[in-house]
Scaffold this active site. Structure first.
Site, PDB file in Angstrom:
ATOM      1  N   GLU A 278       0.818  -1.217   0.000  1.00  0.00           N
ATOM      2  CA  GLU A 278       0.000   0.000   0.000  1.00  0.00           C
ATOM      3  C   GLU A 278       0.847   1.261   0.000  1.00  0.00           C
ATOM      4  OE1 GLU A 278      -4.291  -1.154   2.067  1.00  0.00           O
ATOM      5  OE2 GLU A 278      -2.958   0.222   3.092  1.00  0.00           O
ATOM      6  N   HIS A 299       9.373 -26.535  -1.246  1.00  0.00           N
ATOM      7  CA  HIS A 299       8.893 -27.720  -1.967  1.00  0.00           C
ATOM      8  C   HIS A 299       7.840 -27.364  -3.006  1.00  0.00           C
ATOM      9  CE1 HIS A 299      11.054 -30.537   0.710  1.00  0.00           C
ATOM     10  NE2 HIS A 299      10.999 -29.470   1.498  1.00  0.00           N
ATOM     11  N   LYS A 408     -13.657  -0.531  -3.598  1.00  0.00           N
ATOM     12  CA  LYS A 408     -14.736  -0.347  -2.612  1.00  0.00           C
ATOM     13  C   LYS A 408     -15.920   0.360  -3.266  1.00  0.00           C
ATOM     14  CE  LYS A 408     -11.849  -0.185   1.578  1.00  0.00           C
ATOM     15  NZ  LYS A 408     -11.373   0.610   2.702  1.00  0.00           N
TER      16      LYS A 408
HETATM   17  O1  PA5 Z   1      -4.219   0.751   5.485  1.00  0.00           O
HETATM   18  C1  PA5 Z   1      -5.393   0.980   5.286  1.00  0.00           C
HETATM   19  O2  PA5 Z   1      -5.808   2.125   5.173  1.00  0.00           O
HETATM   20  C2  PA5 Z   1      -6.399  -0.130   5.190  1.00  0.00           C
HETATM   21  O3  PA5 Z   1      -5.821  -1.393   5.239  1.00  0.00           O
HETATM   22  C3  PA5 Z   1      -7.362   0.007   6.351  1.00  0.00           C
HETATM   23  O4  PA5 Z   1      -6.657  -0.145   7.565  1.00  0.00           O
HETATM   24  C4  PA5 Z   1      -8.485  -1.007   6.252  1.00  0.00           C
HETATM   25  O5  PA5 Z   1      -9.182  -0.849   5.037  1.00  0.00           O
HETATM   26  C5  PA5 Z   1      -9.446  -0.854   7.417  1.00  0.00           C
HETATM   27  O6  PA5 Z   1      -9.943   0.464   7.469  1.00  0.00           O
HETATM   28  P1  PA5 Z   1     -10.737   0.988   8.713  1.00  0.00           P
HETATM   29  O7  PA5 Z   1      -9.828   0.995   9.876  1.00  0.00           O
HETATM   30  O8  PA5 Z   1     -11.209   2.346   8.332  1.00  0.00           O
HETATM   31  O9  PA5 Z   1     -11.899   0.032   8.919  1.00  0.00           O
END
Ligand code: PA5
Length: 418
Positions: A278, A299, A408
Protein backbone atom coordinates in the site's frame (compact mmCIF):
# COMPACT_ATOMS: atom_id res chain seq x y z
CA UNK A 1 13.54 -28.51 25.12
CA UNK A 2 12.70 -24.94 26.05
CA UNK A 3 15.37 -22.37 25.27
CA UNK A 4 16.02 -19.24 27.25
CA UNK A 5 15.43 -16.23 25.00
CA UNK A 6 17.57 -13.11 25.07
CA UNK A 7 15.33 -10.09 25.45
CA UNK A 8 17.49 -7.14 24.65
CA UNK A 9 19.52 -7.86 21.56
CA UNK A 10 19.10 -5.80 18.42
CA UNK A 11 18.23 -6.63 14.82
CA UNK A 12 21.27 -7.15 12.62
CA UNK A 13 21.40 -6.63 8.87
CA UNK A 14 23.56 -8.37 6.32
CA UNK A 15 23.55 -7.65 2.57
CA UNK A 16 24.54 -10.58 0.37
CA UNK A 17 25.15 -9.85 -3.30
CA UNK A 18 23.23 -6.57 -3.11
CA UNK A 19 24.27 -3.34 -4.81
CA UNK A 20 25.96 -0.76 -2.59
CA UNK A 21 23.69 1.88 -1.07
CA UNK A 22 24.18 4.94 -3.34
CA UNK A 23 25.62 7.87 -1.38
CA UNK A 24 23.11 10.21 -3.03
CA UNK A 25 20.21 8.09 -1.74
CA UNK A 26 21.66 8.01 1.77
CA UNK A 27 22.02 11.78 1.74
CA UNK A 28 18.41 12.15 0.53
CA UNK A 29 17.23 9.84 3.31
CA UNK A 30 18.74 12.15 5.90
CA UNK A 31 16.56 14.95 4.54
CA UNK A 32 13.58 12.59 4.30
CA UNK A 33 14.04 11.65 7.96
CA UNK A 34 14.17 15.29 9.00
CA UNK A 35 10.85 15.78 7.23
CA UNK A 36 9.28 12.73 8.87
CA UNK A 37 10.15 13.86 12.40
CA UNK A 38 9.39 17.53 11.77
CA UNK A 39 5.69 17.14 12.59
CA UNK A 40 4.87 19.13 9.46
CA UNK A 41 4.20 16.26 7.05
CA UNK A 42 0.80 14.61 6.68
CA UNK A 43 0.23 11.16 8.21
CA UNK A 44 3.54 10.97 10.02
CA UNK A 45 2.05 10.66 13.52
CA UNK A 46 3.30 7.04 13.67
CA UNK A 47 6.87 8.31 14.01
CA UNK A 48 6.22 9.35 17.64
CA UNK A 49 4.08 6.40 18.79
CA UNK A 50 6.90 4.48 20.57
CA UNK A 51 7.33 7.39 22.99
CA UNK A 52 3.69 7.51 24.10
CA UNK A 53 4.07 4.80 26.75
CA UNK A 54 3.98 7.36 29.53
CA UNK A 55 0.76 8.95 28.28
CA UNK A 56 -2.53 8.94 30.20
CA UNK A 57 -4.20 7.14 27.33
CA UNK A 58 -1.66 4.29 27.52
CA UNK A 59 -2.24 3.97 31.27
CA UNK A 60 -6.03 3.77 30.65
CA UNK A 61 -5.42 1.27 27.87
CA UNK A 62 -3.38 -1.00 30.16
CA UNK A 63 -6.03 -0.73 32.87
CA UNK A 64 -8.85 -1.50 30.40
CA UNK A 65 -6.94 -4.40 28.88
CA UNK A 66 -6.30 -5.87 32.33
CA UNK A 67 -10.02 -5.62 33.12
CA UNK A 68 -10.94 -7.28 29.82
CA UNK A 69 -8.32 -9.95 30.41
CA UNK A 70 -9.68 -10.71 33.86
CA UNK A 71 -13.33 -10.73 32.84
CA UNK A 72 -13.71 -12.87 29.73
CA UNK A 73 -12.65 -16.11 28.13
CA UNK A 74 -12.64 -14.81 24.56
CA UNK A 75 -11.88 -11.38 23.18
CA UNK A 76 -13.13 -11.12 19.60
CA UNK A 77 -11.07 -8.48 17.82
CA UNK A 78 -12.95 -7.11 14.81
CA UNK A 79 -11.02 -5.34 12.05
CA UNK A 80 -9.29 -5.70 8.69
CA UNK A 81 -6.13 -4.51 6.94
CA UNK A 82 -4.26 -2.01 9.04
CA UNK A 83 -6.87 -2.45 11.77
CA UNK A 84 -6.10 -6.18 12.04
CA UNK A 85 -2.78 -7.42 10.66
CA UNK A 86 -0.42 -5.87 13.22
CA UNK A 87 -2.15 -7.36 16.25
CA UNK A 88 -2.46 -10.71 14.50
CA UNK A 89 1.23 -10.67 13.56
CA UNK A 90 2.28 -9.82 17.11
CA UNK A 91 0.09 -12.46 18.70
CA UNK A 92 1.41 -15.13 16.34
CA UNK A 93 5.00 -14.12 17.08
CA UNK A 94 4.88 -13.79 20.84
CA UNK A 95 1.37 -14.72 21.99
CA UNK A 96 2.13 -18.29 22.93
CA UNK A 97 5.23 -17.71 25.05
CA UNK A 98 4.71 -14.18 26.34
CA UNK A 99 0.99 -13.97 27.09
CA UNK A 100 -0.12 -13.93 30.73
CA UNK A 101 -1.37 -17.22 32.17
CA UNK A 102 -5.18 -17.27 32.12
CA UNK A 103 -5.39 -14.48 29.54
CA UNK A 104 -8.41 -14.62 27.22
CA UNK A 105 -8.17 -16.30 23.87
CA UNK A 106 -8.00 -13.66 21.14
CA UNK A 107 -10.07 -14.49 18.06
CA UNK A 108 -10.34 -12.36 14.95
CA UNK A 109 -13.49 -11.34 13.08
CA UNK A 110 -14.30 -8.97 10.25
CA UNK A 111 -11.15 -9.86 8.29
CA UNK A 112 -13.18 -11.34 5.42
CA UNK A 113 -16.79 -11.57 4.24
CA UNK A 114 -17.01 -15.35 4.55
CA UNK A 115 -20.30 -16.54 6.04
CA UNK A 116 -18.64 -19.86 6.81
CA UNK A 117 -15.76 -18.27 8.75
CA UNK A 118 -18.14 -16.20 10.86
CA UNK A 119 -20.69 -19.01 11.39
CA UNK A 120 -17.83 -21.21 12.64
CA UNK A 121 -16.62 -18.38 14.88
CA UNK A 122 -20.09 -18.17 16.44
CA UNK A 123 -20.01 -21.96 17.02
CA UNK A 124 -16.62 -21.66 18.63
CA UNK A 125 -17.66 -18.99 21.14
CA UNK A 126 -21.15 -20.24 21.89
CA UNK A 127 -20.35 -21.44 25.42
CA UNK A 128 -17.71 -18.81 26.16
CA UNK A 129 -17.78 -15.54 28.04
CA UNK A 130 -17.16 -13.03 25.25
CA UNK A 131 -16.12 -9.41 24.88
CA UNK A 132 -15.59 -7.42 21.69
CA UNK A 133 -12.91 -5.03 20.55
CA UNK A 134 -14.03 -3.37 17.32
CA UNK A 135 -11.33 -1.49 15.42
CA UNK A 136 -12.08 0.72 12.44
CA UNK A 137 -10.72 4.15 11.72
CA UNK A 138 -13.48 5.04 9.27
CA UNK A 139 -16.17 2.96 10.94
CA UNK A 140 -17.62 2.21 7.52
CA UNK A 141 -15.47 -0.68 6.24
CA UNK A 142 -17.70 -3.49 4.97
CA UNK A 143 -16.06 -6.50 6.63
CA UNK A 144 -15.83 -5.23 10.22
CA UNK A 145 -19.20 -3.53 9.84
CA UNK A 146 -20.87 -6.90 9.16
CA UNK A 147 -18.92 -8.82 11.82
CA UNK A 148 -19.60 -6.17 14.47
CA UNK A 149 -23.34 -6.31 13.74
CA UNK A 150 -23.31 -10.13 14.00
CA UNK A 151 -21.32 -10.26 17.26
CA UNK A 152 -23.15 -7.34 18.84
CA UNK A 153 -26.46 -9.14 18.23
CA UNK A 154 -25.01 -12.19 19.97
CA UNK A 155 -24.01 -10.10 22.98
CA UNK A 156 -27.37 -8.32 23.19
CA UNK A 157 -29.26 -11.59 22.92
CA UNK A 158 -27.10 -13.17 25.58
CA UNK A 159 -26.53 -10.35 28.08
CA UNK A 160 -29.11 -7.62 27.26
CA UNK A 161 -28.39 -4.23 25.70
CA UNK A 162 -26.88 -2.47 28.73
CA UNK A 163 -24.49 -5.30 29.65
CA UNK A 164 -23.59 -5.81 25.97
CA UNK A 165 -22.50 -2.18 25.76
CA UNK A 166 -20.19 -2.70 28.75
CA UNK A 167 -18.56 -5.61 26.91
CA UNK A 168 -17.64 -3.58 23.82
CA UNK A 169 -14.48 -1.57 23.36
CA UNK A 170 -14.21 0.58 20.22
CA UNK A 171 -10.98 1.88 18.68
CA UNK A 172 -11.68 4.50 16.06
CA UNK A 173 -11.26 8.07 14.87
CA UNK A 174 -11.47 10.66 17.67
CA UNK A 175 -14.30 12.62 16.06
CA UNK A 176 -15.48 11.46 12.66
CA UNK A 177 -17.17 8.28 11.53
CA UNK A 178 -20.17 6.18 12.52
CA UNK A 179 -18.30 4.02 15.03
CA UNK A 180 -17.25 7.06 17.09
CA UNK A 181 -20.86 8.30 17.07
CA UNK A 182 -22.14 4.87 18.16
CA UNK A 183 -19.47 4.50 20.86
CA UNK A 184 -20.52 7.81 22.34
CA UNK A 185 -24.24 7.16 22.06
CA UNK A 186 -23.99 3.67 23.61
CA UNK A 187 -21.28 4.46 26.15
CA UNK A 188 -18.68 1.95 24.91
CA UNK A 189 -15.19 2.18 26.33
CA UNK A 190 -13.21 3.69 23.48
CA UNK A 191 -9.73 4.59 22.32
CA UNK A 192 -8.46 6.84 19.59
CA UNK A 193 -6.68 6.03 16.35
CA UNK A 194 -4.68 9.23 15.94
CA UNK A 195 -5.94 11.05 12.82
CA UNK A 196 -2.38 11.49 11.54
CA UNK A 197 -1.64 7.73 11.65
CA UNK A 198 -2.69 5.59 8.68
CA UNK A 199 -3.99 2.03 9.14
CA UNK A 200 -0.83 0.19 8.12
CA UNK A 201 1.34 2.33 10.43
CA UNK A 202 -1.01 2.00 13.42
CA UNK A 203 0.15 -1.16 15.21
CA UNK A 204 1.94 0.81 17.95
CA UNK A 205 -1.26 2.78 18.65
CA UNK A 206 -4.27 1.33 20.56
CA UNK A 207 -5.05 -0.61 17.34
CA UNK A 208 -2.30 -3.11 18.13
CA UNK A 209 -1.61 -2.35 21.78
CA UNK A 210 -5.09 -3.02 23.19
CA UNK A 211 -5.40 -6.59 21.83
CA UNK A 212 -1.80 -7.33 22.87
CA UNK A 213 -2.27 -5.96 26.37
CA UNK A 214 -5.55 -7.90 26.71
CA UNK A 215 -3.59 -11.05 25.91
CA UNK A 216 -1.24 -10.15 28.76
CA UNK A 217 1.69 -9.23 26.54
CA UNK A 218 3.98 -6.56 27.97
CA UNK A 219 3.35 -3.63 25.63
CA UNK A 220 6.09 -1.67 27.42
CA UNK A 221 8.53 -4.18 25.90
CA UNK A 222 6.99 -3.74 22.44
CA UNK A 223 7.38 0.05 22.68
CA UNK A 224 10.90 -0.24 24.12
CA UNK A 225 11.83 -2.44 21.15
CA UNK A 226 10.39 0.16 18.77
CA UNK A 227 12.45 2.88 20.46
CA UNK A 228 15.53 0.68 20.08
CA UNK A 229 14.91 0.63 16.31
CA UNK A 230 14.96 4.44 16.32
CA UNK A 231 18.51 4.55 17.72
CA UNK A 232 21.24 5.66 15.34
CA UNK A 233 22.67 2.25 14.43
CA UNK A 234 19.35 0.68 13.45
CA UNK A 235 18.09 3.86 11.85
CA UNK A 236 21.28 3.76 9.79
CA UNK A 237 20.51 0.15 8.84
CA UNK A 238 16.96 1.17 7.85
CA UNK A 239 18.40 3.96 5.67
CA UNK A 240 20.87 1.56 4.06
CA UNK A 241 18.16 -1.01 3.39
CA UNK A 242 15.91 1.65 1.87
CA UNK A 243 18.70 2.83 -0.43
CA UNK A 244 19.57 -0.75 -1.43
CA UNK A 245 15.90 -1.59 -2.13
CA UNK A 246 15.64 1.44 -4.42
CA UNK A 247 18.90 0.47 -6.15
CA UNK A 248 17.56 -3.06 -6.67
CA UNK A 249 14.37 -1.62 -8.20
CA UNK A 250 16.42 0.66 -10.45
CA UNK A 251 18.51 -2.37 -11.45
CA UNK A 252 15.42 -4.24 -12.68
CA UNK A 253 14.23 -6.20 -9.65
CA UNK A 254 10.48 -5.76 -9.31
CA UNK A 255 9.57 -8.30 -6.60
CA UNK A 256 10.75 -8.55 -3.00
CA UNK A 257 10.20 -11.94 -1.39
CA UNK A 258 9.94 -11.94 2.40
CA UNK A 259 10.90 -15.40 3.62
CA UNK A 260 11.25 -17.08 6.98
CA UNK A 261 11.72 -20.49 8.58
CA UNK A 262 9.41 -20.00 11.60
CA UNK A 263 5.68 -20.43 10.89
CA UNK A 264 4.88 -17.88 13.60
CA UNK A 265 6.29 -15.20 11.26
CA UNK A 266 3.60 -15.91 8.65
CA UNK A 267 1.36 -13.02 9.71
CA UNK A 268 4.30 -10.68 10.16
CA UNK A 269 5.06 -11.29 6.47
CA UNK A 270 1.39 -10.55 5.73
CA UNK A 271 1.74 -7.29 7.66
CA UNK A 272 4.88 -6.48 5.60
CA UNK A 273 2.97 -7.17 2.38
CA UNK A 274 0.36 -4.57 3.34
CA UNK A 275 2.93 -2.07 4.62
CA UNK A 276 4.99 -2.16 1.43
CA UNK A 277 2.21 -2.91 -1.06
CA UNK A 278 0.00 0.00 0.00
CA UNK A 279 2.89 2.36 0.63
CA UNK A 280 4.89 1.87 -2.57
CA UNK A 281 2.43 0.55 -5.14
CA UNK A 282 1.34 3.73 -6.88
CA UNK A 283 2.27 5.93 -9.85
CA UNK A 284 3.23 2.77 -11.77
CA UNK A 285 6.16 1.97 -9.46
CA UNK A 286 6.98 -0.01 -6.31
CA UNK A 287 8.43 -3.40 -5.45
CA UNK A 288 5.76 -6.11 -5.44
CA UNK A 289 5.90 -7.66 -1.94
CA UNK A 290 5.55 -11.44 -1.82
CA UNK A 291 5.99 -13.86 1.08
CA UNK A 292 7.14 -17.46 1.33
CA UNK A 293 7.18 -19.73 4.35
CA UNK A 294 10.18 -22.08 4.39
CA UNK A 295 10.97 -24.87 4.37
CA UNK A 296 7.34 -25.60 3.32
CA UNK A 297 7.42 -23.39 0.23
CA UNK A 298 10.82 -24.65 -0.89
CA UNK A 299 8.89 -27.72 -1.97
CA UNK A 300 6.60 -25.66 -4.19
CA UNK A 301 8.51 -22.52 -5.16
CA UNK A 302 12.13 -23.66 -4.75
CA UNK A 303 12.47 -24.45 -8.45
CA UNK A 304 11.29 -21.00 -9.53
CA UNK A 305 13.54 -19.29 -7.04
CA UNK A 306 16.60 -21.23 -8.17
CA UNK A 307 16.14 -21.14 -11.95
CA UNK A 308 13.09 -19.05 -12.84
CA UNK A 309 12.67 -15.48 -14.03
CA UNK A 310 15.10 -13.48 -11.84
CA UNK A 311 12.75 -10.55 -11.22
CA UNK A 312 13.12 -10.77 -7.45
CA UNK A 313 15.42 -10.40 -4.49
CA UNK A 314 14.93 -12.01 -1.10
CA UNK A 315 14.57 -10.54 2.36
CA UNK A 316 15.19 -13.29 4.89
CA UNK A 317 13.62 -12.85 8.32
CA UNK A 318 16.15 -14.93 10.21
CA UNK A 319 15.35 -15.81 13.83
CA UNK A 320 18.46 -16.61 15.89
CA UNK A 321 16.75 -18.24 18.88
CA UNK A 322 13.44 -20.01 18.44
CA UNK A 323 11.50 -20.53 21.67
CA UNK A 324 11.48 -24.31 21.53
CA UNK A 325 13.29 -27.24 19.94
CA UNK A 326 13.07 -31.01 19.58
CA UNK A 327 15.69 -33.68 19.08
CA UNK A 328 15.27 -35.94 16.06
CA UNK A 329 14.91 -39.50 17.35
CA UNK A 330 17.11 -42.42 16.34
CA UNK A 331 14.44 -43.82 14.01
CA UNK A 332 14.94 -41.00 11.49
CA UNK A 333 17.47 -40.95 8.65
CA UNK A 334 20.97 -41.39 10.22
CA UNK A 335 21.97 -38.03 8.75
CA UNK A 336 19.25 -36.37 10.83
CA UNK A 337 18.98 -38.53 13.94
CA UNK A 338 20.33 -36.98 17.13
CA UNK A 339 20.36 -33.47 15.70
CA UNK A 340 17.99 -30.77 16.89
CA UNK A 341 15.24 -29.68 14.52
CA UNK A 342 16.39 -26.08 14.82
CA UNK A 343 19.89 -27.15 13.81
CA UNK A 344 18.46 -28.79 10.69
CA UNK A 345 16.28 -25.72 10.02
CA UNK A 346 19.45 -23.61 10.23
CA UNK A 347 21.20 -25.93 7.72
CA UNK A 348 18.20 -25.47 5.39
CA UNK A 349 18.48 -21.67 5.67
CA UNK A 350 22.24 -21.61 5.09
CA UNK A 351 21.94 -24.14 2.25
CA UNK A 352 19.29 -22.02 0.52
CA UNK A 353 21.44 -18.90 0.90
CA UNK A 354 24.41 -20.71 -0.70
CA UNK A 355 22.29 -22.09 -3.56
CA UNK A 356 20.52 -18.79 -4.26
CA UNK A 357 23.71 -16.79 -4.08
CA UNK A 358 25.19 -19.22 -6.63
CA UNK A 359 22.23 -18.22 -8.84
CA UNK A 360 23.16 -14.56 -8.25
CA UNK A 361 20.00 -13.70 -6.28
CA UNK A 362 20.54 -10.71 -3.96
CA UNK A 363 19.62 -11.51 -0.36
CA UNK A 364 19.06 -9.19 2.60
CA UNK A 365 19.32 -11.07 5.87
CA UNK A 366 17.45 -9.43 8.77
CA UNK A 367 18.78 -11.17 11.87
CA UNK A 368 16.08 -11.28 14.57
CA UNK A 369 17.37 -12.17 18.03
CA UNK A 370 14.25 -14.02 19.19
CA UNK A 371 10.44 -14.05 19.05
CA UNK A 372 9.86 -11.67 21.96
CA UNK A 373 7.66 -8.57 22.30
CA UNK A 374 10.87 -6.51 22.28
CA UNK A 375 11.97 -7.98 18.94
CA UNK A 376 8.46 -7.47 17.54
CA UNK A 377 8.61 -3.77 18.46
CA UNK A 378 12.01 -3.44 16.78
CA UNK A 379 10.79 -5.15 13.62
CA UNK A 380 7.71 -2.94 13.32
CA UNK A 381 9.48 0.37 13.67
CA UNK A 382 12.49 -0.72 11.63
CA UNK A 383 10.35 -1.74 8.65
CA UNK A 384 8.07 1.30 8.98
CA UNK A 385 11.10 3.60 8.76
CA UNK A 386 12.57 1.62 5.85
CA UNK A 387 9.24 1.73 4.01
CA UNK A 388 8.75 5.45 4.51
CA UNK A 389 12.31 6.16 3.35
CA UNK A 390 12.03 3.99 0.21
CA UNK A 391 8.59 5.33 -0.65
CA UNK A 392 9.91 8.87 -0.59
CA UNK A 393 13.00 7.79 -2.63
CA UNK A 394 10.62 6.28 -5.20
CA UNK A 395 8.80 9.59 -5.40
CA UNK A 396 5.47 8.28 -4.09
CA UNK A 397 3.46 9.24 -1.02
CA UNK A 398 4.02 6.25 1.30
CA UNK A 399 1.10 7.27 3.52
CA UNK A 400 -1.90 7.36 1.19
CA UNK A 401 -3.79 4.58 -0.58
CA UNK A 402 -6.00 6.13 -3.27
CA UNK A 403 -6.20 2.85 -5.21
CA UNK A 404 -7.81 0.96 -2.31
CA UNK A 405 -10.90 3.12 -2.62
CA UNK A 406 -11.62 2.17 -6.22
CA UNK A 407 -12.74 -1.43 -5.67
CA UNK A 408 -14.74 -0.35 -2.61
CA UNK A 409 -16.69 2.10 -4.81
CA UNK A 410 -17.34 -0.60 -7.43
CA UNK A 411 -18.52 -3.08 -4.80
CA UNK A 412 -20.89 -0.52 -3.24
CA UNK A 413 -22.25 0.27 -6.74
CA UNK A 414 -23.01 -3.41 -7.34
CA UNK A 415 -24.65 -3.81 -3.94
CA UNK A 416 -26.75 -0.68 -4.48
CA UNK A 417 -27.97 -1.88 -7.86
CA UNK A 418 -29.04 -5.30 -6.56
O1 PA5 B 1 -4.22 0.75 5.49
C1 PA5 B 1 -5.39 0.98 5.29
O2 PA5 B 1 -5.81 2.12 5.17
C2 PA5 B 1 -6.40 -0.13 5.19
O3 PA5 B 1 -5.82 -1.39 5.24
C3 PA5 B 1 -7.36 0.01 6.35
O4 PA5 B 1 -6.66 -0.14 7.57
C4 PA5 B 1 -8.49 -1.01 6.25
O5 PA5 B 1 -9.18 -0.85 5.04
C5 PA5 B 1 -9.45 -0.85 7.42
O6 PA5 B 1 -9.94 0.46 7.47
P1 PA5 B 1 -10.74 0.99 8.71
O7 PA5 B 1 -9.83 1.00 9.88
O8 PA5 B 1 -11.21 2.35 8.33
O9 PA5 B 1 -11.90 0.03 8.92
Amino acid sequence: MTKKVSEKRALRLEFLGCPAAPAASLARIEAIHEGLVSGREAFTGWVGLPWRDESEETARLIETAARIGAQCEVLAVIGIGGSYLGARAALEICGKYHAAPGAPEILFAGLNISGTYHAELLDRIKDKDVRLCVISKSGTTTEPNIAFAVLKDLLIERYGKAEAAKRICAITDPAGGTLRAEAEAEGYESFVIPPDVGGRYSVLSPVGLLPLAAAGIDIGEVLAGARRAAEDDLRGSAAKLAAVRKALLDGGKTVEIFEHYEPSLFYFAEWLKQLYGESEGKNGTGLFPAALSFSTDLHSMGQFLQEGNPIFFETLLDVAEAPRDLLVPAGADPLLAGKSMNEINRAAAEGVIAAHRAADIPIVRVGIPDLSPYSFGQLVYFFELTCAYTGRLMGVDPFNQPGVEQYKREMKRLLTNN
